[in-house]
Design an enzyme around this catalytic site. Structure first.
Site, PDB file in Angstrom:
ATOM      1  N   GLU A  56      30.783   5.114   1.488  1.00  0.00           N
ATOM      2  CA  GLU A  56      29.322   5.009   1.569  1.00  0.00           C
ATOM      3  C   GLU A  56      28.776   6.003   2.591  1.00  0.00           C
ATOM      4  OE1 GLU A  56      25.881   4.310   0.281  1.00  0.00           O
ATOM      5  OE2 GLU A  56      27.316   2.825  -0.471  1.00  0.00           O
ATOM      6  N   GLU A  69      24.421  13.114  -0.027  1.00  0.00           N
ATOM      7  CA  GLU A  69      23.026  13.050  -0.473  1.00  0.00           C
ATOM      8  C   GLU A  69      22.125  13.877   0.440  1.00  0.00           C
ATOM      9  OE1 GLU A  69      21.806   8.995  -0.797  1.00  0.00           O
ATOM     10  OE2 GLU A  69      22.909   8.675  -2.672  1.00  0.00           O
TER      11      GLU A  69
END
Length: 125
Positions: A69, A76
């Site tokens: 994560e 991102e």
């Protein structure tokens, strides 16, 4: 930027640890999924302690999900920096990173059911 000092320097280590901590804090504050995964991990580890089940597989599964994560969040951010507009390859990169987190989460769920399921069933019976 070049890091100063010896690779074995405590000062350098603490500085690096500070950067890592900042990344964790940022992800916890900004990413709802990271917060959910942190608390799911705390719950799973707490349940393992309560059930006296092995902690290592639960801890490793949690660490894998949280690590992926964090990498997803970093990727991102990089994609958004490199390609502020919509681009098909930017979407592929983001979707693939999210897919890695999903695969790890499903694996962690399998580990949780396998390790925690039997003692939980024994407690219920």
């Amino acid at each position: 930027m070049r890091s100063g000092g010896s690779a074995l320097s405590w000062r350098r280590w603490w500085r690096s640890a500070g950067f890592a901590w900042a990344g964790l804090v940022y992800s916890y504050r900004v990413q709802a999924n990271f917060r959910i995964e942190v608390w799911a991990g705390v719950l799973a580890l707490g349940l393992a302690v309560f059930l006296r089940a092995p902690l290592a597989p639960i801890g490793l599964a949690c660490a894998l999900v949280l690590s992926l994560e964090l990498l997803n969040t970093a990727l991102e951010a990089l994609v958004d920096l490199a390609s502020p507009g919509l681009h098909p390859l930017a979407r592929v990169a983001k979707d693939a990173a999210a897919g890695a987190v999903l695969v790890a989460s499903l694996g962690a769920l399998l580990v949780g059911v396998t390790v925690l399921g039997p003692p939980l069933l024994a407690l219920v019976r």
